[in-house]
Design a protein around this motif. Structure first.
Motif, short mmCIF file in Angstrom:
data_model
loop_
_atom_site.label_atom_id
_atom_site.label_comp_id
_atom_site.label_asym_id
_atom_site.label_seq_id
_atom_site.Cartn_x
_atom_site.Cartn_y
_atom_site.Cartn_z
N ILE A 5 -15.27 -9.55 -7.08
CA ILE A 5 -14.51 -10.86 -7.13
C ILE A 5 -12.90 -10.72 -6.72
CG2 ILE A 5 -13.52 -12.55 -8.88
CD1 ILE A 5 -16.13 -11.99 -10.45
N PHE A 6 -12.41 -9.74 -7.10
CA PHE A 6 -11.02 -9.65 -6.78
C PHE A 6 -10.86 -9.36 -5.05
CE2 PHE A 6 -7.60 -6.40 -5.42
CZ PHE A 6 -6.48 -7.36 -5.36
N HIS A 7 -11.59 -8.61 -4.53
CA HIS A 7 -11.38 -8.48 -3.13
C HIS A 7 -12.07 -9.47 -2.15
CE1 HIS A 7 -9.63 -4.37 -3.19
NE2 HIS A 7 -10.74 -4.04 -4.13
N GLY A 24 -1.31 2.26 7.87
CA GLY A 24 0.07 1.88 8.10
C GLY A 24 0.39 0.12 7.70
N LEU A 25 0.82 -0.30 9.06
CA LEU A 25 1.32 -1.58 8.82
C LEU A 25 0.27 -2.84 9.45
CD1 LEU A 25 5.08 -1.12 10.33
CD2 LEU A 25 4.18 -1.12 7.82
N ARG A 75 5.14 -10.12 9.46
CA ARG A 75 6.40 -9.36 9.83
C ARG A 75 7.17 -9.79 11.23
NH1 ARG A 75 7.24 -3.76 6.87
NH2 ARG A 75 8.70 -3.55 8.50
N HIS A 77 -0.96 -1.17 4.13
CA HIS A 77 -0.20 -1.11 2.98
C HIS A 77 -0.28 -2.44 2.37
CE1 HIS A 77 1.12 2.34 4.43
NE2 HIS A 77 2.37 2.10 4.95
N PHE A 78 -0.66 -3.67 3.39
CA PHE A 78 -0.74 -5.11 2.63
C PHE A 78 -2.08 -5.53 2.34
CE2 PHE A 78 2.88 -4.01 5.42
CZ PHE A 78 4.13 -4.98 5.03
N ASN A 108 -3.64 -5.43 -0.65
CA ASN A 108 -3.80 -6.42 -1.84
C ASN A 108 -3.03 -7.59 -1.72
OD1 ASN A 108 -5.13 -4.70 -3.26
ND2 ASN A 108 -3.51 -3.61 -4.12
N LEU A 109 -2.19 -7.77 -0.60
CA LEU A 109 -1.64 -9.31 -0.55
C LEU A 109 -2.43 -10.03 0.27
CD1 LEU A 109 2.20 -8.06 0.24
CD2 LEU A 109 1.08 -8.46 -2.06
N ARG A 120 -6.75 -0.59 0.43
CA ARG A 120 -5.28 -0.63 0.43
C ARG A 120 -4.90 0.95 0.28
NH1 ARG A 120 -0.96 0.75 0.01
NH2 ARG A 120 0.66 -0.02 -0.91
N GLY A 121 -5.79 1.86 -0.24
CA GLY A 121 -5.26 3.34 -0.69
C GLY A 121 -5.61 4.39 0.63
N ASN A 125 7.94 3.87 6.44
CA ASN A 125 6.49 3.18 6.42
C ASN A 125 6.05 3.38 5.00
OD1 ASN A 125 4.08 2.48 7.11
ND2 ASN A 125 4.57 2.84 9.33
N THR A 164 5.02 -2.90 -1.05
CA THR A 164 4.07 -3.94 -1.09
C THR A 164 3.20 -3.71 -2.45
OG1 THR A 164 2.30 -2.71 -0.07
CG2 THR A 164 3.60 -4.22 1.17
N ASP A 197 -1.71 7.18 -3.47
CA ASP A 197 -1.91 6.12 -4.14
C ASP A 197 -1.72 6.30 -5.74
OD1 ASP A 197 -4.00 7.51 -4.94
OD2 ASP A 197 -5.57 5.97 -3.95
N LEU A 202 -7.31 -8.95 -11.67
CA LEU A 202 -7.62 -10.47 -11.66
C LEU A 202 -6.49 -10.98 -12.60
CD1 LEU A 202 -11.37 -10.79 -12.37
CD2 LEU A 202 -9.94 -10.75 -10.22
#
Lengths: 711, 711
Positions: A174-176, A384-385, A392, A424-425, A427-428, A445-446, B164, B171, B282, B428
């Motif tokens: 659900i989160f992802h 990375g980015l 950005r 790195h982003f 989760n955002l 993410r990781g 980086n 983040t 992580d 969540l």
């Protein structure tokens, strides 16, 4: 022809037994959640005291339902279950979900109740999910018999020994917001339908592209291995298997009463059958999701691309930790990359596209293409980015990034090589990554998780290639081998070492020469055979199992005198420590040259049945337990993975002044031992320990064969 | 008195050198981001061609600024830097951030430019951050010289070798919405200010409650260790240290010496100095954040509480993997828990509060209190559904859950025992978990991560207790020891084995008896000393470093004849293989009894300086590299951690028929070796290898002492 569990897992009609108008009751919530999740079949509430529940006509019993019922959702108390199943059986119901607890997991009385329920179900052919399950979800018809609403629907299926762990995987999905569920099911006590039967169904299920397992124990492990082998050829299966250490094992035992064998055995045989076994629970979902998307990986050679060095350093270390190789890019590829990013900090692999110039996300596209075309590389990792260029560097960068994402997905399919993105982003949740995933490329993410996904793809690729090979053909035992085993079996004893050696030789295993002498009088014959080479002398006796402990082995005896003295010492020792032992003679064999100590064995695992093991001898087996396991039978590809799969396989390359071990010899011997164990079902255990691998080949120094206890 | 870097890191006045009106330029963006992030000091744009930028009066040069400038943000190109710093120096500026790249990281010309810049800075006492840094953020005055806006402000500080990786941590913090930043800084090339100086400042910084490091290398590792020891006593420091798979071996003469440059050395000495070193990138943020919140943990005994078995199984395995112990709860505690949840599935630890009854979040409160009061337990781990009772069981449960969260935080402080929550629902972001964190209790999504946080708290607790002990007192070398070293140094050679032994004895190390004989003629004297006990005979020669390779060791010689023959064999071998060698004599010593092979060594690490090592001998050091390291000097507590910290420490309990090793003896010997190495700065390497630990004690079988090469 549909699978025999098809109607149970994807029911078109459901009877809710114990339906209720009381919103507190399970029999109300079950109907409510089916309706709320837009179940596309028909629901029949069963309750003799009601005529209508939640807008549906209610029936006094399941037999009164006017059409065939695929599935009964049993919401009544445990004690009523045998009667309910009896009624279901008479009404021709195909399956039942037993939600109640209070069965074998709770008490002896519960165990008897469970037995009774199963007996009734078997009589009528009603298949049971549970008891002690929190239910099931299947997306195809929206059958939500779980109560948790709004589950994302997708291509992952989950089978779990624990409702709680299932719920954990569910919140992760659900989160992802991607990688939704096809079928999700907590197996409860597995009173009737077992893990492998669910897996077998999922193997045929077009909606399921990967299966996730949380397993505390199998009730029929060999059947599971068989199904796993078949299913793994078609789709990936990722597993977290409890029982890694004593703490987990005892926690698991008290939880579901299941028997966990040695974890190393579980791991070996499950991997052999194609599963990707993860050691961290938080890797189960990412790995399964990635495997559901990635093309099979042809090798273990990864290229890393980044703008900026730190993530490359971390990624490189994570790759090395997981056996992934950073192969050097071909000169042609390096030239292409240099032309794209002349100021790049590094280009041979890893590629650090940074280096003073402005970041440009389109570099990733052209660099990725150059790398994917390089025959030195099996997969690509962007770190990375990436995913945040739009955030950005403005709108134009954002548009470019979206295009690059789609392009990456196209290239992954076109070149048939996995791509994984670590951002790195992540989760955002930047839009670029959503588009990337939508197009079929997984991101994480990781860093360690991303690398683990690639390692899993490499492992799964290897397993699939191996499983596609023809299975090892059984070799019947030659008559002389059969005679040896039969004689020992009739005498009610295990094989003498001389017999064990003869058995190996009858099956074509080459052994060093040895002589059996009756006693000291045979010393001259031994000298004739071996001259003044130092020899080992050991007793041959059905009554002496642990020869060294009984003082019945003498090493480095030289010449006739030496052998005669050795025999005398052994006789004296036996007279003291095992005076009743009947002695069949003394085995004399030249001392093996110096070399690397190995062992090969066959043992009987309580869960998985006959298992073959390979390892380094000495402290490596006694202290470090550096051994690998496979279920029997094995072919050369299995054997090679066993040999290469021990932790300190580098010892085989010739450590401590020893010559390198010829791995082909060991592979051949492992396959032979597998053939022998398979050809003689009477054999319970084989122990070739030690085997000395030396410059001249392999010497089996000691051989034991234990037969099954007469039942 | 404020720290010497105080004004540099928390500047009250900033000059932006190369300020610009062009929004594309760094000199514009720097001012913009200071303003946007509400910088509370004063900004002075410097540009001779402008009078005003972004509403601020512009100055032609930094000398023209009407008040003292704390920090210069240098936005001009690399080539201008020496001149800019010269100007800053003249103007009395305290520090400068050098944002440009193109220095030592890029080319030889860049390296010279960096050297020149540093020379100018040193002349004026201007301290430099960078070059090749992407800047710095410090929350106190809102000094955002990074450009990334809206950074959450809080109590974690970040120092990074990679911009980086710093951005990755950032983040992470933004996503989690807690654990904000106090100071964040990418150190760039560390041309001037080094890691340990930043750390020293953060140690005095009240806003910083924990420090996170991403490190690729130190420019002054010993200074860093010193600062780390001091800071770790006050606040936790969590580190990811790159180089886990790097080879970086130095040319060393002894076996111990060949271990130099190992990642294991970094790990050992950083842990010794109090750092919590994580192996996964992580884990850096979760561990640092947890350490910033948790009270010191007094031991490694954890209790686990859940409703539902699966998460308990996974948690138990994760604890065992990380050396945390599930201690059995006292009978009184078990009775209390039983009274709270009579139907609980398990209560001894782990506690599974589930078991048929309805879930009730208030059980967690009362069970937690019972557990925290139990002297058997050092920390509490709640796993599974916690955090979601409000979501799953309605408003009343939600209110109860909020109260339990506050209560848990209060209890954590009251009982001084860490509490960590693992919640399937963490991502969540349910309100209960936000309240929990707000009240000071950390929570995690991943089980393995949550357990890692507790393991880190246990490690940090141990380190703090050790660091609080008085440091080992230096022991001056006795004159006879000094004389031995001096004689060898003057002769321009390393110590002979006899001298090494005499040195050890002069420092109070008890050795087995040995005899030096001049040649075969001394064999009778040897027999007189040792009778018919088997002895080892080895050459004593300054010219023969690798005695075994030169055939200059004979084992198991017996009696005068045996010794004489041994000497003859060695003479013959030397005549062939090292005919030029000057022989000082032959060392005769009884063979050590059978036992466990160990080694102790001192080596010179290129980064950390003198390091002491302990390990198991044989394959354990050669293949498995199962050794632990500490920087010199060490005290008994360090030595004990070294002994207990090897992977196969179980070997010390008496494996393979050997008696248990007396760990106290080894601890004492390690401390002695540390004292010797500290007392003689001339010593470069020590190698006591093997040491045999047997029933009668410890025998140092071979001792080598290598002196520093004359410089």
């Amino acid at each position: 022809m549909p699978h025999y569990l098809e109607n149970v897992i994807h029911p078109r009609t459901i009877a809710v037994i114990g339906a209720s108008k009381n919103p507190e009751k399970r029999g109300y919530r079950a109907i409510k959640s089916l309706q709320a999740d837009r179940y596309q079949g028909r629901i029949f509430p069963i309750n003799p005291r009601e005529t209508e529940i939640l807008g549906l006509p209610c029936y006094p019993n399941v037999g009164a339902v006017p059409e065939p019922v695929d599935l009964a959702l049993v919401c009544t108390a445990a004690a009523t279950t045998p009667g309910v199943i009896e009624e279901c059986g008479r009404a021709g119901v195909r399956g039942a979900v037993l939600l109640a607890g209070g069965f074998s997991e709770a008490s002896e009385a519960g165990r008897l109740l469970e037995e009774e329920t199963v007996a009734v179900a078997r009589r009528y052919g009603v298949r049971l999910i549970g008891p002690n399950t929190n239910g099931m979800f299947s997306a195809r018809l929206g059958c939500n018999a779980l109560g948790n609403l709004d589950l994302p629907r997708g291509q992952l299926s989950i089978l779990s020994n624990s409702a709680n762990v299932m719920s954990s995987l569910q919140t992760e999905i659900i989160f992802h917001g991607h990688g939704g569920i096809a079928v999700m099911l907590s197996v409860g006590n597995q009173a009737d339908i077992l893990f492998h039967e669910y897996l077998d169904l999922l193997g045929t299920d077009d909606e399921t592209r990967a299966v996730m397992f949380y397993v505390e124990g199998f009730k029929d492990a060999p059947a599971f291995l068989k199904t796993l082998r078949e299913v793994s050829l078609r789709k990936p299966v990722a597993m977290y298997v409890a029982g890694r250490n004593a703490a987990g094992k005892s926690a698991a035992k008290s939880h579901s009463g299941s028997l966990a064998g040695d974890y190393a055995i579980s791991q070996g045989v499950l991997r052999q059958a194609g599963a990707v076994v993860v050691a961290r629970s938080d890797e189960l979902f990412p790995v399964a999701e990635a495997l559901s998307l990635l093309p099979p990986m042809a090798g273990r050679r990864v290229a890393i691309v980044s703008e900026g060095g730190g993530p490359i350093t971390v990624a490189s270390e994570a790759c090395a930790d997981r056996g992934l190789e950073l192969a050097t890019l071909s000169q042609a590829t390096q030239d292409r990359i240099h032309a794209i990013v002349p100021a790049a900090t590094a280009i041979a692999n890893p590629v650090d596209a940074g280096g003073g110039t402005d970041p440009r996300v389109e570099y990733y596209e052209s660099i990725a293409e150059a790398i994917l075309q390089d025959p030195n590389i099996d997969a690509l990792l962007l770190v990375g980015l990436f995913g945040a260029y739009g955030i950005r560097y403005g709108e134009q960068a954002g548009r470019d990034e979206l295009r690059v994402c789609e392009s990456l997905a196209r290239m992954m399919q076109a070149y048939g090589k996995p791509i994984v993105v670590q951002s790195h982003f992540a989760n955002l949740k930047p839009p670029a990554l959503a588009a990337l995933r939508e197009a079929g490329v997984p991101y994480q993410r990781g860093m360690e998780t991303a690398v683990q996904c690639l390692a899993a793809a490499a492992d799964y690729g290897e397993a699939r290639r191996r499983l596609a090979l023809p299975p090892p053909a059984p070799r019947p035992a030659p008559p002389e081998a059969r005679a040896i085993v039969e004689a020992a079996r009739k005498a009610g004893r295990d094989l003498l070492e001389t017999e064990a050696r003869a058995l190996l030789e009858a099956h074509g295993v080459a052994l060093d020469p040895y002589r059996l002498i009756a006693g000291a009088a045979g010393a001259a014959a031994a000298q004739q055979a071996f001259g003044d080479a130092p020899v080992a002398v050991k007793v041959v006796s059905a009554d002496i199992v642990h020869k060294s402990d009984a003082g019945a082995v003498v090493l480095n005896a030289v010449g006739a005198d030496g052998v005669a003295q050795a025999v005398a010492r052994i006789e004296a020792s036996i007279a003291r420590r095992a005076p009743q032992a009947a002695v069949q003679g003394y085995l004399v064999a030249p001392m093996a040259p110096r070399g690397t100590e190995l062992l090969i064995g066959v043992l009987q695992d309580p869960a998985y049945g006959k298992v073959i093991t390979f390892g380094l001898g000495g402290v490596f087996v006694e202290i470090i337990r550096d051994v690998s396991f496979r279920a029997l039978p094995i072919g050369p590809a299995d054997a090679r993975e066993m040999v290469n799969g021990i932790r300190y396989a580098s010892m085989l390359d010739g450590a401590r002044g020893n010559p390198p071990v010829r791995r082909d010899d060991i592979v051949e011997l492992l396959v032979k031992v597998s053939e022998i164990a398979m050809a003689h079902p009477e054999i319970a255990e084989i122990d070739l320990n030690p085997i000395i691998a030396h410059a001249g080949g392999c010497s089996v120094v000691d051989a034991r064969v234990i037969l099954q206890a007469a039942s």
